[in-house]
Design an enzyme around this catalytic site. Structure first.
Site, PDB file in Angstrom:
ATOM      1  N   VAL A  11       4.232   8.314   2.009  1.00 19.78           N
ATOM      2  CA  VAL A  11       5.734   7.978   1.838  1.00 19.78           C
ATOM      3  C   VAL A  11       6.344   9.165   0.914  1.00 19.78           C
ATOM      4  O   VAL A  11       7.879   9.445   1.279  1.00 19.78           O
ATOM      5  CB  VAL A  11       5.647   6.876   0.957  1.00 19.78           C
ATOM      6  N   LYS A  35      -2.852  19.677  -0.763  1.00 17.18           N
ATOM      7  CA  LYS A  35      -1.636  19.057   0.039  1.00 17.18           C
ATOM      8  C   LYS A  35       0.373  20.197  -0.705  1.00 17.18           C
ATOM      9  O   LYS A  35       0.828  20.088   0.009  1.00 17.18           O
ATOM     10  CB  LYS A  35      -1.179  17.436  -1.105  1.00 17.18           C
ATOM     11  N   GLU A 161       4.046   4.120   9.691  1.00 15.20           N
ATOM     12  CA  GLU A 161       3.819   5.443   9.621  1.00 15.20           C
ATOM     13  C   GLU A 161       3.231   5.464  11.986  1.00 15.20           C
ATOM     14  O   GLU A 161       3.431   4.742  12.380  1.00 15.20           O
ATOM     15  CB  GLU A 161       1.705   5.735   9.868  1.00 15.20           C
ATOM     16  N   TYR A 257      14.289 -22.300  11.117  1.00 18.08           N
ATOM     17  CA  TYR A 257      12.228 -22.158  10.425  1.00 18.08           C
ATOM     18  C   TYR A 257      11.971 -21.573   9.251  1.00 18.08           C
ATOM     19  O   TYR A 257      10.386 -21.504   9.733  1.00 18.08           O
ATOM     20  CB  TYR A 257      11.313 -22.204  11.944  1.00 18.08           C
ATOM     21  N   CYS A 268       7.601 -34.354  17.565  1.00 12.24           N
ATOM     22  CA  CYS A 268       6.706 -33.447  18.767  1.00 12.24           C
ATOM     23  C   CYS A 268       6.187 -32.143  17.887  1.00 12.24           C
ATOM     24  O   CYS A 268       4.828 -31.938  18.533  1.00 12.24           O
ATOM     25  CB  CYS A 268       7.937 -32.423  19.268  1.00 12.24           C
ATOM     26  N   LYS A 271       2.755 -33.429  17.639  1.00 10.06           N
ATOM     27  CA  LYS A 271       1.798 -33.473  18.587  1.00 10.06           C
ATOM     28  C   LYS A 271       1.410 -32.011  19.435  1.00 10.06           C
ATOM     29  O   LYS A 271       0.155 -32.379  20.176  1.00 10.06           O
ATOM     30  CB  LYS A 271       2.807 -34.543  19.900  1.00 10.06           C
TER      31      LYS A 271
END
Ligand SMILES: NC(=O)c1ccc[n+]([C@@H]2O[C@H](COP(=O)([O-])OP(=O)(O)OC[C@H]3O[C@@H](n4cnc5c(N)ncnc54)[C@H](O)[C@@H]3O)[C@@H](O)[C@H]2O)c1
Length: 438
Positions: A11, A35, A161, A257, A268, A271
């Site tokens: 980051v 680094k 990444e 939703y 529905c 089930k």
């Protein structure tokens, strides 16, 4: 702008390169000498598409410097981005050691710095970390006040990444958690040009947004893979299936939703989920995520019931009985499950649902009532007003303008209101208001 970046991993390094490219003067701070040396030489500390060029240009442009001294980083900048790691411990908890230590260091730096400073936390931290941990540490070590001498805000990082430079330049959103206009303006100057919405919210909300996004991505990948394994077992082309699932931008790839509310139900969803789990079992396909969806739904109903029972009141008014607003279908309605439980507990229950007229119900719906809650007719009232008048606890499971008006006019301070539908007029209600999951 003069910017410092603490933590030059994926980051931090991408932010350093992109901010320097955009004309800012950037000082990178890290403890890792390798680094720092790579960046000094114009090389990249991470492997990412486009990073080699970006870091070479940054070094030759003369706007980038690096140091391992936090004091130096804060002194030479007006705004600091905190991008240190927040890894998981073996028990799953978040290890905040690096960010706490850094907060101490920048706090000490603020003690001697004259002038205002903005700290922008970009590391992923759970809600409350900025306000309950980071701010107190900086205040303690600086002897200065958040919101006055400095501001700490949270800006979730959405880059991935592999495509991080593209994602930096093209984020889905810029979200800034802050209540400081000064800090907001600094971030608008840095990121206001990006081609996306700039949203300002509370710090806690911004912290949670990052988790909600990452968990959603994990959930989506697992869903696609479980549908894949099921399809494979039934000789169905899983790519064709998911391609069509994704093309439905009305119900599938949409906000539908995805609003916190009450449990799902109806004739529905439960089930079809059960039927597919039966097939999975017969075909030896393990789908643990799908297998736990109904369990989670039941937990949600139990949570609402427990909220009501823990109030210790006797008279309950249930507004709504069908599984969602706009239908009289009672099959697999979570509100029916609630009603049954209250009857079982011997509570004094009244139900109002203008869409459910027991005398008119026919077929499967009528059979459902007769078999599941045969006393339902005697518990139903035709008057919302009388229900509101009698009840100690009001459960609002129906979103209807006429009902909302009755609630606004008649709810009382002594009543508990449990909202299952996110009532738009909640601020106008009297009583002890509680959302089911908000
Ligand atoms: N990697 C990603 O794609 C990504 C995307 C979004 C958010 N995040 C979040 O951003 C944060 C950083 O992720 P990363 O992958 O870049 O981490 P990283 O492990 O690659 O880099 C963290 C860097 O912080 C340095 N550091 C630690 N303590 C320091 C200190 N006191 N002072 C200065 N530097 C210090 C480390 O030496 C290291 O170089 C994490 O919280 C992560 O969850 C990561």
């Amino acid at each position: 702008m003069n910017v410092s970046i603490f933590g030059l991993g994926y980051v931090g390094a991408v932010s350093l390169g992109c901010l320097a490219r955009d004309g800012h003067v950037v000082v990178g701070v890290d403890l890792d000498q390798t680094k720092l040396e790579l960046i000094r030489q114009g090389a990249t500390p991470i492997i990412e598409e486009g990073m080699e060029t970006l870091m070479r240009d940054a070094a030759t442009g003369g706007r980038v410097d690096v140091t391992d001294d936090a004091m130096d980083g804060v002194q030479r900048s007006d705004v600091s981005f905190v991008c240190v790691g927040t890894p998981a411990r073996s028990n799953g908890s978040q290890d905040l050691t690096a960010i706490r230590r850094l907060s101490e260091q920048v706090g000490k730096a603020m003690k001697v710095k004259t002038g205002y400073h903005v700290f922008v936390i970009r590391s992923t931290v759970f809600p409350g970390t900025v306000e309950d941990s980071i701010v107190p540490i900086i205040e303690e070590h600086s002897g200065k006040k958040n919101g006055q001498d400095f501001d700490v805000c949270f800006q979730p990082e959405f880059l991935r990444e592999g495509s991080s430079i593209k994602d930096y330049d093209n984020p889905p959103l810029t979200v800034v958690g802050t209540d400081s206009v000064r800090a907001e303006n600094v971030l608008r100057d840095l990121f206001g040009h990006l081609p996306c919405e700039f949203i300002v919210t509370s710090i806690r909300t911004a912290e949670m947004v990052k988790y909600a996004c990452n968990i959603f991505h994990a959930l989506k990948a697992t869903f696609a893979n479980e549908i894949g394994r099921l399809s494979q077992a039934m000789l169905v082309d899983s790519h064709a299936v998911m391609d069509m699932v994704c093309r439905d931008t009305r119900l599938n790839i949409s906000p539908a939703y995805l609003r916190p509310g009450f449990a799902f139900g109806g004739s529905c969803l439960p089930k079809d989920l059960k039927a597919m789990l039966y097939v999975a079992k017969n075909k030896d396909v393990s789908v643990p995520m799908l297998a736990n969806v109904l369990t989670s739904n039941t937990v949600h109903i139990d949570h609402a019931i427990e909220t009501v029972l823990s109030a210790g009141k006797k008279s309950i008014g249930l507004i709504g009985l069908s599984f969602k607003s706009g239908t009289d279908d009672l099959r697999e309605s979570p509100l029916v499950v609630m009603a049954e439980r209250f009857i079982g507990k011997g509570l004094d229950l009244q139900i109002y649902d203008p869409e459910v007229n027991v005398a008119r119900l026919m077929g499967a719906n009528r059979r459902f009532i007769e078999e599941t809650i045969p006393h339902i007719a005697s518990l139903m009232t035709k008057s919302c007003e009388s229900l509101v008048e009698k009840a100690d606890v009001l459960i609002v499971g129906l979103n209807d303008a006429a009902i909302m008006e009755v609630l606004v006019q008649q709810s009382r301070d002594d009543q508990i209101i449990l909202d299952l539908v996110n009532i738009p007029q909640k601020d106008r209600l009297r009583g002890n208001y509680q959302g089911v999951c908000w």
